[in-house]
Scaffold this motif. Structure first.
Motif, mmCIF file in Angstrom:
data_model
loop_
_atom_site.group_PDB
_atom_site.id
_atom_site.type_symbol
_atom_site.label_atom_id
_atom_site.label_comp_id
_atom_site.label_asym_id
_atom_site.label_seq_id
_atom_site.Cartn_x
_atom_site.Cartn_y
_atom_site.Cartn_z
ATOM 1 N N THR A 50 4.734 5.820 -1.896
ATOM 2 C CA THR A 50 5.397 6.729 -0.954
ATOM 3 C C THR A 50 6.825 6.283 -0.681
ATOM 4 O OG1 THR A 50 3.272 7.181 0.069
ATOM 5 C CG2 THR A 50 5.228 7.746 1.341
ATOM 6 N N LEU A 51 6.999 4.989 -0.418
ATOM 7 C CA LEU A 51 8.345 4.491 -0.143
ATOM 8 C C LEU A 51 9.251 4.676 -1.354
ATOM 9 C CD1 LEU A 51 7.705 1.190 1.869
ATOM 10 C CD2 LEU A 51 8.550 3.381 2.729
ATOM 11 N N VAL A 111 0.835 -1.207 0.000
ATOM 12 C CA VAL A 111 0.000 0.000 0.000
ATOM 13 C C VAL A 111 0.870 1.259 0.000
ATOM 14 C CG1 VAL A 111 -1.743 1.275 1.311
ATOM 15 C CG2 VAL A 111 -1.830 -1.222 1.243
ATOM 16 N N THR A 112 1.991 1.150 0.703
ATOM 17 C CA THR A 112 2.868 2.314 0.886
ATOM 18 C C THR A 112 3.848 2.465 -0.276
ATOM 19 O OG1 THR A 112 2.794 1.558 3.168
ATOM 20 C CG2 THR A 112 4.156 3.453 2.728
ATOM 21 N N ALA A 142 8.982 7.043 -3.662
ATOM 22 C CA ALA A 142 9.330 8.463 -3.768
ATOM 23 C C ALA A 142 10.404 8.826 -2.749
ATOM 24 C CB ALA A 142 8.085 9.322 -3.555
ATOM 25 N N PHE A 143 10.257 8.255 -1.545
ATOM 26 C CA PHE A 143 11.271 8.498 -0.507
ATOM 27 C C PHE A 143 12.616 7.946 -0.948
ATOM 28 C CE2 PHE A 143 13.515 6.202 2.940
ATOM 29 C CZ PHE A 143 14.062 7.294 3.582
#
Lengths: 335, 335
Positions: B262-263, B258-259, B265-266
């Protein structure tokens, strides 16, 4: 009274410690009325039975010059706490105060152990395999090879005493380029450690601290402090980036919720408070320095470090070990 | 031919660079047959029209002593590439090879700029506000105050040239304790920089590098290298912890999915490849050092750094700036 928050952090930390540890009493050194007001605002009779107050009228400012604090503040909470250790009325002193003043006062009052020229600051740092101890973290900016060797001996024995590792691996911090590997002091320290009975792993580089390749990393205080602070900086930067990415969009905020247990477990493991507490090593007494900005949880950790060092009898062990490594062999009379 | 992967990384990096940059040609220096085999295995006529080969029969090993490489390998890819810069046939040299050998060879062939005693290694590092340049990252283990001042002048001008910041803030790396603040060299360098026309922000500590408080951080090569490597170590440790936590349970694995955006992009922002490429500063030519373990994406970044420095005419600018700061004022004839 020291640190950024003074007694407001120390009082709850002391109570949390006492709730966990049965066989140790704590003495809070500082302004009696301030401490009593904090204690009476939320009485906890069970813990407070083992919590004593020792009044000290002064306190050392975080930016005060160590030499001034030492000369001018004979009744500071810091000085009085160290005096209690010297007098045998306390087994250890824990302070969040001004590092330079704490070191100067501890050195003046307690003195260094025989054969130790300079005390060093040592702390555990997180690593892939658990933790690595590093010293010196900032007490000595210019170190000779002999100082670095003494740090290696003391650091190895401390780790042996508090972690139970029988032969801690010692690494000497250096940089990687072959021909200009290190400066004179580092190269000579390398020879001294290699010739000793320490479990010496040779040179390590900055990244090895966090890879857990060795148990003890030895450096001069300038280099050690920069390594420590740089690592704190990177950790802050990563936290900053993670937070920013998780707050970027509605979707990432939802993802953050789903990921909460994992992120929380990660945050707990990476929590710098778990590593708060640096030992002033090489003195005739236990002195633990907490980060100035520590909260109650972090300060409690520093008290536990003092507890472990008391229980492991580190002072006697280090004194013995230093003597074994650093006393010149007695000259034998010829038969 | 240098680095851990040699031409296998350099060839695709060069092609990716040429696909983006129209007005620069690249010359691959190394064993012709190796390079040609790589190129012909996957022909890309458009890029390859601007990709030239210059044969060099030898290559320098990653663990070879710089002095040996310099004396014994006159036809190494490293040496020939730097010779091309010296001869004006190339505007810059980019290498993933042995740092010590690259510095020794570049210094011997290109020479330092007038008034520069020692070249330094500089690179951008990620910070909360974008990036901070730091030097020296390991070329000089023992620096005088004058060396540190020269680093400050050169670093400031490089940042001005490549980032467009008009008055880069310069910080001098130090440790925090007041009375023992820094060693002699650092304190004297502080006075020299403070007395100059540089935009000097004073002392900074290790964590400030990553907080973006300043644009340029100056340190001696031992300290700078330890700060760099320590920060790499912490970044690796955090990545290791994150991965471990996301793999711990079925739930955390689902959360990781799910993440993922975001992960990702990080990870992209924190990607060390975006910072690959350190400049050998103070020479009469542009030489950029890529990390030895760089992959094609990272190596391409190092080529872009050379590109920016060519376009910004950094050598002429630094020569001018160093002369302005370091030439003794001419003695005026009395009227």
């Amino acid at each position: 009274m020291g640190g950024d928050h003074g007694a407001e952090v120390v009082v709850p930390a002391a109570r949390a410690f006492l709730a966990k540890v049965a066989d140790i009493d704590l003495t809070l050194v500082g302004q009696r009325e301030v401490i009593e007001a904090l204690l009476s605002s939320d009485p906890q009779p069970e813990q407070d039975a083992r919590l004593h107050i020792h009044h000290a009228s002064q306190s050392v400012g975080m930016d005060e010059l160590p030499s001034k604090a030492l000369r001018g503040k004979k009744d500071s909470s810091m000085r009085v706490a160290i005096d209690l250790v010297k007098a045998g009325e306390a087994d250890a002193c824990v302070s969040a105060g001004n590092t330079g003043a704490l070191m100067a006062t501890a050195r003046f009052v307690l003195k260094t152990l025989p054969n130790v020229d300079r005390p060093a600051i040592i702390s555990a740092m997180p690593s892939v395999r658990g933790s690595t101890h590093m010293l010196d973290l900032g007490a000595n900016v210019d170190c000779t090879a002999e100082h670095l060797f003494q740090f290696a001996v003391m650091g190895s024995e401390l780790v042996k005493a508090v972690t139970g590792i029988e032969q801690p691996q010692v690494g000497l911090l250096n940089i990687g380029q072959e021909e200009i590997k290190g400066n004179d002091q580092v190269r000579r320290a390398h020879d001294l450690i290699a010739a000793s009975s320490l479990n010496y792993a040779g040179y390590v580089e900055g990244d090895d601290i966090f890879m857990g390749e060795v148990d003890v990393v030895v450096a001069d205080g300038f280099v050690g402090n920069v390594a420590l602070k740089s690592s704190e900086g990177v950790a802050k930067l990563v936290g900053h980036m993670l937070r920013r990415h998780f707050r970027k969009s509605l979707w990432s905020r939802i993802a953050a919720l789903v990921t909460l247990p994992t992120l929380k477990a990660f945050k707990e493991e990476a929590d710098p408070r778990r590593y708060n507490g640096a030992t002033l090593l090489g003195l005739r007494g236990i002195v633990v320095k907490s980060h100035g900005g520590a909260d109650a949880k972090a300060f409690e950790n520093a008290i536990h470090i003092a507890e472990h060092e008391i229980n492991a009898r580190v002072i006697a062990r280090i004194e013995h070990e230093v003597a074994a490594h650093l006393t010149p062999a007695p000259v034998r009379a010829s038969a």
